[in-house]
Design an enzyme around this catalytic site. Structure first.
Site, short mmCIF file in Angstrom:
data_model
loop_
_atom_site.label_atom_id
_atom_site.label_comp_id
_atom_site.label_asym_id
_atom_site.label_seq_id
_atom_site.Cartn_x
_atom_site.Cartn_y
_atom_site.Cartn_z
N HIS A 79 -16.30 -8.53 -10.26
CA HIS A 79 -17.29 -9.58 -10.46
C HIS A 79 -17.46 -10.42 -9.19
O HIS A 79 -16.53 -10.52 -8.38
CB HIS A 79 -16.86 -10.53 -11.59
CG HIS A 79 -16.74 -9.88 -12.92
ND1 HIS A 79 -17.76 -9.18 -13.51
CD2 HIS A 79 -15.70 -9.82 -13.81
CE1 HIS A 79 -17.38 -8.72 -14.68
NE2 HIS A 79 -16.13 -9.09 -14.88
N GLU A 130 -23.23 -8.35 -15.78
CA GLU A 130 -23.32 -9.71 -16.29
C GLU A 130 -24.12 -10.55 -15.30
O GLU A 130 -24.18 -10.23 -14.10
CB GLU A 130 -21.93 -10.34 -16.48
CG GLU A 130 -21.10 -9.70 -17.57
CD GLU A 130 -20.24 -8.56 -17.06
OE1 GLU A 130 -20.12 -8.41 -15.83
OE2 GLU A 130 -19.69 -7.80 -17.88
N ASN A 134 -22.87 -11.71 -11.77
CA ASN A 134 -22.89 -10.84 -10.60
C ASN A 134 -24.24 -10.85 -9.88
O ASN A 134 -24.31 -10.43 -8.72
CB ASN A 134 -22.60 -9.40 -11.03
CG ASN A 134 -21.26 -9.26 -11.69
OD1 ASN A 134 -20.26 -9.74 -11.19
ND2 ASN A 134 -21.23 -8.60 -12.85
#
Length: 325
Positions: free
Chosen positions: A38, A106, A109
């Site tokens: 991430h 997500e 990111n």
């Protein structure tokens, strides 16, 4: 027998600490080390955000167990050609023991880097195109062209490739993404368990695999669980606090600022926390939980160590839990 893996969360510890913990996990008998991928973490207070690919290069020199990402986002800021190149290199350097975990991603990111955060249908299309591109670059020796709706290749070729390509595992929390896991991947990763897994997700993966002409028994299933262990249960419970936001469905919401995500976690109830995480004050309880998930159909259980004393967790796992499974 179920495999017990270690989930090295870049969000919670510095990359250097995680290297030490990966060694402790391997010494304790953990079978595989996963790591998160991430840009932003899932919380703000005392958070970290190391880069997974750099860390995996170092981890490959420290541990002999397989390594994988859990999971790399197939969205905007990683072109799938670059993902294919990075993991081919990692595989070549690490005795062909690397797993590429992919997901629809997500917002954390994408939004901080100036990319749009699309709706799920587009994210799913991006994941499918990424799977197609990565597979072709790994499998084909000629120059590759690809003209998709989301990604393109123009006379692209990987010059450094391992003898055996990395495994691909796809993160799937619903049947639609599970179809991609069944069609393209060697395994799938999920946080879904209990009846939702046994009655809905796992049957979908098996059905889609059969429809695609693949062997459903050959697709590994991995459950990712936040785990906290302490002699005092309340200490173990409180140590899960950084991850409470993951009980609030933040995965599917366009949340990218860790401060906002952390505030969502304060809405978590005790029931939500205890049902979501593995919180234990005895080795027997940890072993029983893992055995139960194995009986549901999981081949692997990846434990993310958020214990108040992380070293003690690995000691208990190595001395009492792993040998008993």
């Amino acid at each position: 027998m179920v495999s017990v893996d270690y989930m090295a969360h870049q969000e919670q510890y510095s990359p250097s600490e995680l290297l030490d913990y990966a060694e402790l996990a391997a010494d304790a008998g953990f079978d595989l080390v996963w790591t998160s991928d991430h840009f932003h973490p899932w919380f703000h207070t005392d958070a970290e955000a190391g880069f997974a690919w750099s860390w995996m290069g170092a981890a490959g020199e420290r541990v002999d167990v397989p390594l994988g990402t859990c999971v790399t986002p197939a969205t905007g800021h990683y072109h799938p050609g670059v993902v294919a190149q990075a993991f081919a290199t990692l595989q070549e350097m690490n005795d062909e023991r690397v797993i590429l975990g992919l997901s629809t991603g997500e917002a954390m990111n994408e939004t901080p880097l100036g990319f749009d955060w699309p709706e799920y249908p587009e994210r799913r299309d991006r994941l499918e195109e990424s799977l197609e591109i990565i597979t072709r670059l790994w499998d084909e020796d000629e120059f590759v062209d690809y003209d998709g709706d989301r990604f393109r290749l123009n006379d692209a070729r990987l010059y450094t490739k391992p003898e055996t390509r990395p495994e691909i595992h796809v993160a799937a929390n619903g049947p639609s993404t599970a179809r991609l896991a069944a069609r393209y991947a060697d395994g799938f990763i999920t946080v879904i368990k209990d009846e939702e897994f046994t009655d809905r997700l796992h049957p979908a993966v098996r059905r889609y695999a059969e429809e695609a002409g693949n062997d459903p028994d050959a697709i590994e299933t991995t459950l990712l669980v936040i785990a906290s262990y302490a002699d005092d249960y309340e200490d173990a419970y409180e140590a899960t606090r950084p991850w409470w936001a993951t009980t609030q469905n933040v995965f599917d919401r366009a949340m990218a600022n860790p401060r906002d995500i952390e505030r969502e976690g304060e809405k978590a109830t005790r029931e939500q926390v205890e049902s979501k995480f593995l919180i234990a004050d005895s080795p027997e309880e940890v072993a029983a939980k893992i055995e139960g998930w194995s009986e549901m159909g999981f081949d692997r259980v990846a434990l993310a160590n958020t214990s108040p004393d992380p070293e003690r967790f690995f000691e208990v796992m190595g001395d009492e839990v792993v040998p008993s499974l």
